[in-house]
Design an enzyme around this catalytic site. Structure first.
Site, PDB file in Angstrom:
ATOM      1  N   HIS A   1       2.262   3.052  -8.926  1.00  0.00           N
ATOM      2  CA  HIS A   1       2.217   1.877  -9.108  1.00  0.00           C
ATOM      3  C   HIS A   1       3.243   1.121  -9.965  1.00  0.00           C
ATOM      4  O   HIS A   1       3.522   0.048  -9.726  1.00  0.00           O
ATOM      5  CB  HIS A   1       0.896   1.697  -9.943  1.00  0.00           C
ATOM      6  CG  HIS A   1      -0.637   2.063  -9.145  1.00  0.00           C
ATOM      7  ND1 HIS A   1      -0.578   1.728  -7.947  1.00  0.00           N
ATOM      8  CD2 HIS A   1      -1.503   2.768  -9.419  1.00  0.00           C
ATOM      9  CE1 HIS A   1      -1.871   2.247  -7.445  1.00  0.00           C
ATOM     10  NE2 HIS A   1      -2.371   2.836  -8.483  1.00  0.00           N
TER      11      HIS A   1
ATOM     12  N   ASP B   1       1.063  -1.177   0.113  1.00  0.00           N
ATOM     13  CA  ASP B   1      -0.074   0.004  -0.003  1.00  0.00           C
ATOM     14  C   ASP B   1       0.903   1.300  -0.056  1.00  0.00           C
ATOM     15  O   ASP B   1       2.145   1.281   0.530  1.00  0.00           O
ATOM     16  CB  ASP B   1      -0.936  -0.091   1.332  1.00  0.00           C
ATOM     17  CG  ASP B   1      -2.016   1.025   1.110  1.00  0.00           C
ATOM     18  OD1 ASP B   1      -2.458   1.427   0.020  1.00  0.00           O
ATOM     19  OD2 ASP B   1      -2.716   1.565   2.051  1.00  0.00           O
TER      20      ASP B   1
ATOM     21  N   LEU C   1      10.519 -20.537  -5.288  1.00  0.00           N
ATOM     22  CA  LEU C   1       9.632 -19.693  -4.544  1.00  0.00           C
ATOM     23  C   LEU C   1       8.229 -19.744  -5.362  1.00  0.00           C
ATOM     24  O   LEU C   1       8.324 -19.534  -6.586  1.00  0.00           O
ATOM     25  CB  LEU C   1      10.119 -18.168  -4.872  1.00  0.00           C
ATOM     26  CG  LEU C   1       9.087 -17.195  -4.390  1.00  0.00           C
ATOM     27  CD1 LEU C   1       9.106 -17.189  -2.866  1.00  0.00           C
ATOM     28  CD2 LEU C   1       9.844 -15.613  -4.635  1.00  0.00           C
TER      29      LEU C   1
ATOM     30  N   GLU D   1     -12.573  -4.502  -3.780  1.00  0.00           N
ATOM     31  CA  GLU D   1     -13.089  -3.335  -3.451  1.00  0.00           C
ATOM     32  C   GLU D   1     -12.278  -2.271  -4.413  1.00  0.00           C
ATOM     33  O   GLU D   1     -12.803  -1.199  -4.539  1.00  0.00           O
ATOM     34  CB  GLU D   1     -12.817  -2.689  -2.033  1.00  0.00           C
ATOM     35  CG  GLU D   1     -13.890  -3.725  -1.254  1.00  0.00           C
ATOM     36  CD  GLU D   1     -13.313  -5.134  -0.708  1.00  0.00           C
ATOM     37  OE1 GLU D   1     -12.214  -5.382  -0.889  1.00  0.00           O
ATOM     38  OE2 GLU D   1     -14.355  -5.865  -0.789  1.00  0.00           O
TER      39      GLU D   1
ATOM     40  N   ARG E   1      -0.133   7.535  -2.999  1.00  0.00           N
ATOM     41  CA  ARG E   1       0.532   8.901  -1.896  1.00  0.00           C
ATOM     42  C   ARG E   1       2.027   9.210  -2.448  1.00  0.00           C
ATOM     43  O   ARG E   1       2.505  10.083  -2.350  1.00  0.00           O
ATOM     44  CB  ARG E   1       0.407   8.510  -0.483  1.00  0.00           C
ATOM     45  CG  ARG E   1      -0.860   8.587  -0.041  1.00  0.00           C
ATOM     46  CD  ARG E   1      -1.116   8.091   1.392  1.00  0.00           C
ATOM     47  NE  ARG E   1      -1.277   6.648   1.182  1.00  0.00           N
ATOM     48  CZ  ARG E   1      -1.227   5.765   2.322  1.00  0.00           C
ATOM     49  NH1 ARG E   1      -0.982   6.296   3.468  1.00  0.00           N
ATOM     50  NH2 ARG E   1      -1.522   4.388   2.029  1.00  0.00           N
TER      51      ARG E   1
HETATM   52  C1  IPE Z   1      -5.252  -2.715  -0.102  1.00  0.00           C
HETATM   53  O1  IPE Z   1      -5.015  -1.441  -0.335  1.00  0.00           O
HETATM   54  C2  IPE Z   1      -5.516  -3.322  -1.533  1.00  0.00           C
HETATM   55  C3  IPE Z   1      -4.091  -3.577  -2.263  1.00  0.00           C
HETATM   56  C4  IPE Z   1      -2.925  -3.272  -1.666  1.00  0.00           C
HETATM   57  C5  IPE Z   1      -4.128  -4.093  -3.411  1.00  0.00           C
HETATM   58  P1  IPE Z   1      -6.148  -0.390  -0.223  1.00  0.00           P
HETATM   59  O2  IPE Z   1      -5.591   1.105  -0.514  1.00  0.00           O
HETATM   60  O3  IPE Z   1      -7.088  -0.510  -1.320  1.00  0.00           O
HETATM   61  O4  IPE Z   1      -6.832  -0.388   1.172  1.00  0.00           O
HETATM   62  P2  IPE Z   1      -7.798   0.543   1.985  1.00  0.00           P
HETATM   63  O5  IPE Z   1      -8.730   1.102   0.944  1.00  0.00           O
HETATM   64  O6  IPE Z   1      -6.824   1.746   2.347  1.00  0.00           O
HETATM   65  O7  IPE Z   1      -8.221  -0.367   3.095  1.00  0.00           O
HETATM   66  C1  IPE Z   2      -1.470   0.225  -3.437  1.00  0.00           C
HETATM   67  O1  IPE Z   2      -1.248   1.501  -3.482  1.00  0.00           O
HETATM   68  C2  IPE Z   2      -2.011  -0.369  -4.680  1.00  0.00           C
HETATM   69  C3  IPE Z   2      -3.291  -0.827  -5.034  1.00  0.00           C
HETATM   70  C4  IPE Z   2      -4.268  -0.527  -4.052  1.00  0.00           C
HETATM   71  C5  IPE Z   2      -3.596  -1.081  -6.156  1.00  0.00           C
HETATM   72  P1  IPE Z   2      -2.504   2.633  -3.390  1.00  0.00           P
HETATM   73  O2  IPE Z   2      -2.993   2.828  -4.817  1.00  0.00           O
HETATM   74  O3  IPE Z   2      -3.862   2.102  -2.564  1.00  0.00           O
HETATM   75  O4  IPE Z   2      -1.836   3.939  -2.730  1.00  0.00           O
HETATM   76  P2  IPE Z   2      -2.357   4.772  -1.513  1.00  0.00           P
HETATM   77  O5  IPE Z   2      -2.944   4.108  -0.551  1.00  0.00           O
HETATM   78  O6  IPE Z   2      -3.583   5.727  -2.202  1.00  0.00           O
HETATM   79  O7  IPE Z   2      -1.315   5.681  -1.457  1.00  0.00           O
HETATM   80 MG    MG Z   3      -4.030   2.356  -0.531  1.00  0.00          MG
END
Ligand code: IPE
Ligand code: IPE
Ligand code: MG
Length: 256
Positions: free
Chosen positions: A44, A27, A138, A74, A31
């Protein structure tokens, strides 16, 4: 009484060991990019590079299983443009990385309701899975259009069909009866869960399998999660006493 719901599995690593299975919520990509004035997708893209590093690090540590959350059930709620860019990135990553994974003896696997991504991506996924099927250094599992609740519900549906055929009585159902239908069946439960990006939640990842997993949260954003960060997570894991319901004294006696 059955001793655990994971009777198919070998005992977890003792204190001080390296995890056999690391599960990661990657995650913070969005940001990371926004802080640099870049579009979210740039984060990404950087994130894919960190997956590559994770695979190398697991290989070097002899960690046989890594499962990464790439797209949750989600995440469809995100702006359509981001969803389609994520899909494109998945296609490109598959094209670019699979041969390398194969050369490095990595078995590649995807869990989740991937049909929703369309035929092209499903074909790419299946081809990569077939190519790497017999690799055993792995196992890299990518969770895509995955949700822990979805996983449990689809397993429950399969079990219900078994009951309908008269092959199992509802009264005889235990956690062990459900397990063979879960997406990660045959893989040891994660020993270590890592979530980057600062949030301290599970966000519908491996709900069933995380029952006794050690949780590690770090504010570091996924694109910044480098080798040193991973070593820190491993060090934290090594310092923990996993009790599985026993007392600390019982565990110490076992390791004496
Ligand atoms: C969780 O991250 C899913 C992935 C990293 C693929 P999110 O950014 O979607 O989670 P929430 O919405 O903050 O809980
Ligand atoms: C996680 O990073 C990747 C996916 C959920 C695909 P985010 O895209 O959720 O990054 P933040 O949380 O918005 O920074
Ligand atoms: Mg996120």
């Amino acid at each position: 009484m059955s001793s655990s719901s994971a009777s198919q599995q070998s005992p977890p690593p003792p204190l001080g060991d390296t995890p056999r299975h690391v599960a990661v919520i990657m995650d913070g990509n969005g940001r990371w990019a926004r802080r640099r004035g870049m579009p979210r997708v740039a984060g990404h893209r950087k994130g894919v590079e960190r997956v590559r590093d994770l695979v190398v690090a697991c290989g070097e540590h002899g960690i046989p299983y890594a499962t990464v959350f790439a797209f949750s059930s989600e995440n469809w709620r995100r702006p359509p443009q981001e969803v389609s860019l994520l899909k494109e990135l998945f296609v490109t990553a598959l094209e670019r990385e699979v041969d390398k994974l194969h050369k490095n003896q990595v078995r590649f696997r995807v869990i989740g309701a991937v049909e929703a991504f369309g035929e092209e991506l499903v074909r790419g996924i299946r081809a990569a899975e077939d190519l790497t099927r017999n690799n055993d250094k792995l196992t890299l599992t990518v969770a895509a259009n995955y949700g822990g609740r979805w996983d449990i519900a689809q397993a429950a549906a399969a079990l219900a069909r078994q009951a309908q055929r008269g092959e199992i009585s509802p009264d005889a159902i235990t956690p062990d009866s459900l397990e063979p239908f879960l997406s990660l069946y045959g893989t040891p439960e994660p020993d270590l869960f890592i979530r980057t990006g600062g949030e301290q939640r599970v966000s519908n990842f491996l709900l069933w399998q995380l029952a006794y997993t050690e949780l590690y949260f770090t504010p570091v954003l996924w694109p910044d999660f480098d080798r040193a960060q991973f070593e820190e997570a491993l060090a934290s894991f090594r310092g923990r006493q996993r009790r599985f319901g026993l007392t600390g004294e019982q565990i110490e006696a076992r390791h004496a």
